[in-house]
Design an enzyme around this catalytic site. Structure first.
Site, mmCIF file in Angstrom:
data_model
loop_
_atom_site.group_PDB
_atom_site.id
_atom_site.type_symbol
_atom_site.label_atom_id
_atom_site.label_comp_id
_atom_site.label_asym_id
_atom_site.label_seq_id
_atom_site.Cartn_x
_atom_site.Cartn_y
_atom_site.Cartn_z
ATOM 1 N N ARG A 1 47.024 40.459 45.222
ATOM 2 C CA ARG A 1 46.868 41.812 45.755
ATOM 3 C C ARG A 1 47.572 41.907 47.099
ATOM 4 O O ARG A 1 47.657 40.922 47.833
ATOM 5 C CB ARG A 1 45.393 42.159 45.929
ATOM 6 C CG ARG A 1 44.672 42.494 44.632
ATOM 7 C CD ARG A 1 43.231 42.880 44.864
ATOM 8 N NE ARG A 1 42.454 41.786 45.388
ATOM 9 C CZ ARG A 1 42.132 41.618 46.659
ATOM 10 N NH1 ARG A 1 42.480 42.498 47.571
ATOM 11 N NH2 ARG A 1 41.433 40.570 47.040
ATOM 12 N N ARG B 1 45.670 32.995 37.259
ATOM 13 C CA ARG B 1 44.464 33.574 36.658
ATOM 14 C C ARG B 1 44.473 33.456 35.141
ATOM 15 O O ARG B 1 45.520 33.303 34.515
ATOM 16 C CB ARG B 1 44.389 35.070 37.014
ATOM 17 C CG ARG B 1 44.338 35.352 38.514
ATOM 18 C CD ARG B 1 42.979 35.790 38.950
ATOM 19 N NE ARG B 1 42.832 35.841 40.402
ATOM 20 C CZ ARG B 1 41.694 36.158 41.009
ATOM 21 N NH1 ARG B 1 40.619 36.457 40.311
ATOM 22 N NH2 ARG B 1 41.610 36.177 42.323
HETATM 23 P P1 GTP Z 1 37.719 36.791 42.414
HETATM 24 O O1 GTP Z 1 38.010 36.773 40.957
HETATM 25 O O2 GTP Z 1 38.957 36.683 43.254
HETATM 26 O O3 GTP Z 1 36.888 37.948 42.845
HETATM 27 O O4 GTP Z 1 36.983 35.386 42.770
HETATM 28 P P2 GTP Z 1 35.491 34.856 42.525
HETATM 29 O O5 GTP Z 1 34.605 35.340 43.611
HETATM 30 O O6 GTP Z 1 35.074 35.121 41.133
HETATM 31 O O7 GTP Z 1 35.653 33.271 42.780
HETATM 32 P P3 GTP Z 1 35.602 32.045 41.751
HETATM 33 O O8 GTP Z 1 34.266 31.896 41.098
HETATM 34 O O9 GTP Z 1 36.777 32.140 40.849
HETATM 35 O O10 GTP Z 1 35.779 30.807 42.737
HETATM 36 C C1 GTP Z 1 36.898 30.683 43.581
HETATM 37 C C2 GTP Z 1 37.001 29.290 44.150
HETATM 38 O O11 GTP Z 1 35.778 28.922 44.799
HETATM 39 C C3 GTP Z 1 37.261 28.227 43.100
HETATM 40 O O12 GTP Z 1 38.256 27.360 43.596
HETATM 41 C C4 GTP Z 1 35.952 27.501 42.966
HETATM 42 O O13 GTP Z 1 36.139 26.169 42.599
HETATM 43 C C5 GTP Z 1 35.326 27.650 44.347
HETATM 44 N N1 GTP Z 1 33.855 27.665 44.278
HETATM 45 C C6 GTP Z 1 33.092 28.465 43.495
HETATM 46 N N2 GTP Z 1 31.760 28.215 43.647
HETATM 47 C C7 GTP Z 1 31.684 27.215 44.569
HETATM 48 C C8 GTP Z 1 30.577 26.517 45.179
HETATM 49 O O14 GTP Z 1 29.401 26.747 44.889
HETATM 50 N N3 GTP Z 1 30.893 25.564 46.099
HETATM 51 C C9 GTP Z 1 32.191 25.275 46.430
HETATM 52 N N4 GTP Z 1 32.423 24.332 47.346
HETATM 53 N N5 GTP Z 1 33.261 25.909 45.884
HETATM 54 C C10 GTP Z 1 33.015 26.873 44.966
HETATM 55 C C1 SPV Z 2 39.916 39.795 43.525
HETATM 56 O O1 SPV Z 2 40.886 39.558 44.264
HETATM 57 O O2 SPV Z 2 38.782 40.075 43.986
HETATM 58 C C2 SPV Z 2 40.082 39.711 42.066
HETATM 59 C C3 SPV Z 2 41.427 39.548 41.545
HETATM 60 O O3 SPV Z 2 39.114 39.823 41.331
HETATM 61 S S1 SPV Z 2 42.292 41.043 41.484
HETATM 62 O O4 SPV Z 2 42.019 41.691 40.210
HETATM 63 O O5 SPV Z 2 43.703 40.729 41.615
HETATM 64 O O6 SPV Z 2 41.845 41.926 42.545
#
Ligand code: GTP
Ligand code: SPV
Ligand code: MN
Length: 593
Positions: free
Chosen positions: A72, A374
């Protein structure tokens, strides 16, 4: 191809846009399997998609975006409200008339030699009282196929829309993927989104951040509901009761991981289960019983690939095994599958990295996958998908959890004193930036409610809306509000909490608090658990009562510093700051003095 609707507002808007962008051809997306197959085949013939090993990954494809188009672009995202004040100090603003003129100049004739795809889609189960219709025009098959996974697409959406004018207009033009002319513009007062010069995720899948958060947050403000950057999960206890939690963390801070968590062994043995309703966006409104209910308006997961593996998030990994589009990951040429950092310890030697160059993962210092690469996976693939996923009325929310990525300061968990204090806690969220948006990574910035890049109107009005929502709820029925931080680090830079599945231990405390089953320590910043109330059985060697105590501590000097930062942040809003929040800040300052 003939139009799939006779809705005049739809047809006349499309006519106008056809006149502007001049496509060779118009294709209406009807949602049929046949049409999807045809589009996949076309995209493969032009190289837009690569068909992966159909035995190992049936119906899965790989796509690479332009190297300059991988996240983004917040600096080029605009809220084109009637006045700058309506967009507020945290959004980029452009005058709507000027924005239309500029965008139309960029978009003019840009579909020449290309096809216009008309995507009718529903955010939320088709026909649900929460659901809203959008129509996206795009010249990208990649966008079409992603939208087919991420939303409910097709004819039945238009049937539900009927003759109504209540739908969100979305125009996407790839143009030349020119960074200098890339704009993601939301016109909340016109229900309109225009996105030009990008082909990546959140910039172009207009149902997601542009509609379901920026436009929808504005609609929610006007109509008395909320659109939030929140996952929804259900926790089933051994008695079979399920409690639902919504949690807002900034991009790439753990929503998908938490939404699909696998209970630690000691919980699984007792019969605990976790169900995923959504991993990114919640639409929330009051139900007939006076409680808050949430739906996930999406139909798939656009998840961060790196770090996803059999151990960290087996449910997410399983979700990607069929019908998935991978974007900007590495391509393993030996078996025509995909790979990313953190998938396993065995990177392919004979591969192509995310930019399209030959790559030897065994030897190269370079990354195979982009940090913001992704997967776009259908929700139905998820082994822990909630049985309530399609419930048109949503699920009742017991707790709202805010959280960020902070090496210091924010404790593992704390509870707000009441709803208004909870809104304050959300409003002062801060987090280290990640690769999900273009720009520096690891810089702490204020990100209220994880909505900084997604709030479609003045953030101060948004906070007041939160306060108004709470005032309308019976305090007994209102969700309790918490803050968590899985990312505390010690002086050597190691995470002090194991995270992932073990986060259930914290959610367990949260649910107990909601049910009045456990006491807590009243502190300067809110209620903090007594360390012995967080179950750390099975974490011997990883977490001790001492280390737990240290991540539950309120470090007053750090909070004094932070209060200054909050004050500066609030000052940007001038006298629009809700008095309730100004008073909460004074209380915090006094408490940590
Ligand atoms: P968006 O899709 O961008 O909104 O991200 P999201 O909030 O869904 O994040 P996601 O669950 O994909 O995690 C992003 C990163 O954070 C990854 O590299 C994970 O490995 C790391 N991560 C997630 N949960 C934890 C946690 O409990 N502890 C740690 N240390 N890292 C975490
Ligand atoms: C975020 O950035 O919070 C996402 C990925 O979930 S995007 O759809 O690119 O915004
Ligand atoms: Mn997100």
């Amino acid at each position: 191809m003939s139009a799939l609707t006779s809705n005049k507002s739809v047809l006349s808007w499309i006519d106008e846009k056809v006149e502007l962008v001049k496509p060779d051809k118009i294709v209406w997306i009807d949602g049929s399997q046949e049409q999807i197959e045809e589009l996949r085949a076309t995209a493969c013939s032009t190289g837009e998609l690569i068909k992966l090993n159909q035995e190992l990954l049936p119906d899965c494809y790989l796509h690479r975006t332009a190297v300059n188009d991988v996240a983004r672009v917040e600096g080029r995202t605009f809220i084109c409200a009637n006045s700058k004040e309506e967009a507020g100090p945290t959004n980029n603003w452009m005058d709507p008339a000027e924005a239309y003129e500029m965008l139309y100049d960029i978009a003019r004739d840009s579909y020449k030699g290309r096809t216009m795809y008309v995507i009718p889609y529903s955010m939320g189960p088709v026909g649900s009282p929460f659901a809203k219709v959008g129509i996206e025009l795009t010249d990208s098959i990649y966008v079409v196929l992603n939208m087919v996974i991420m939303t409910r697409v097709g004819k039945d959406v238009l049937e539900v829309l009927g003759d109504s004018n209540d739908w969100v207009r979305g125009l996407h033009c790839r143009c030349d993927i020119d960074e200098e002319k890339r704009y993601i513009c939301q016109f909340p007062q016109d229900n309109t989104i225009i996105s030009v010069n990008s082909g990546y995720g959140g910039n172009v899948l207009l149902g997601k951040k542009c509609f379901a958060l920026r436009i929808a947050s504005y609609q929610g403000w006007k109509e008395g509901w909320q659109a939030e950057h929140m996952l929804i999960l259900g926790i089933q206890n051994p008695e079979g009761e399920v409690k639902y939690i919504c949690a807002a963390f900034p991009s790439a801070c753990g929503k998908t991981n938490l939404a699909m968590l696998i209970p630690p062994e000691i919980y699984a043995e007792k019969g605990y289960k976790v169900w995923c309703v959504g991993d990114d966006i919640s639409w929330i409104r009051k139900g007939p019983d006076g409680r808050l209910y949430a739906i996930n308006p999406e139909n798939g997961f656009f998840g961060v690939a790196p770090g996803t593996n059999e151990k960290s998030n087996p449910n997410a990994l399983a979700s990607t095994k069929k019908g998935t589009i991978f974007t900007n990951v590495a391509h393993n040429l030996d078996n025509n599958t995909v790979w990313w950092e953190g998938l396993d310890k065995n990177p392919p030697a004979n591969a192509v990295e995310w930019k399209g160059n030959p790559w030897n993962g065994q030897e190269s210092e370079e990354k195979g996958a982009h940090p913001n690469s992704r997967f776009t996976a259908p929700a139905v693939n998820c082994p822990c998908l909630s049985s309530e996923f399609e419930n048109p009325n949503g699920v009742p929310i017991s707790a709202i959890v805010f959280g960020g990525r902070r090496a210091k300061l924010a404790p593992l968990v704390y509870q707000s004193r009441d709803w208004n204090h909870g809104v304050f806690v959300g409003s002062i969220m801060a987090s280290e930036t990640t690769a999900a948006a273009a720009g520096a990574v690891g810089v702490v910035r204020r990100d209220p409610m994880a909505m900084l890049p997604f709030c479609g109107y003045n953030m101060a009005d948004y906070w007041q809306h939160w306060i108004d929502i709470g005032a309308d709820l019976d305090p007994e029925k209102a969700p309790k509000i918490f803050n968590v931080n899985w990312f505390r680090k010690d002086d050597e830079g190691n995470f002090m909490w194991p995270g992932f599945g073990d986060n259930l231990r914290v959610l367990d405390w949260i649910i107990d608090r909601c049910e009045g089953k456990v006491d807590a320590k009243s502190t300067e910043i809110g209620y903090i658990p007594y360390a012995e109330d967080i179950n750390i059985e099975g974490l011997e060697g990883e977490v001790s009562i001492d280390s737990l105590n240290s991540i539950l501590e309120v470090e007053k000097e750090l909070w004094q510093e932070d209060a200054k930062g909050i004050e500066e942040f609030y000052a940007k809003f001038g006298d629009k700051i809700p008095p309730v929040l100004a008073a909460e800040l004074e209380t915090l300052k006094k408490n940590v003095q």
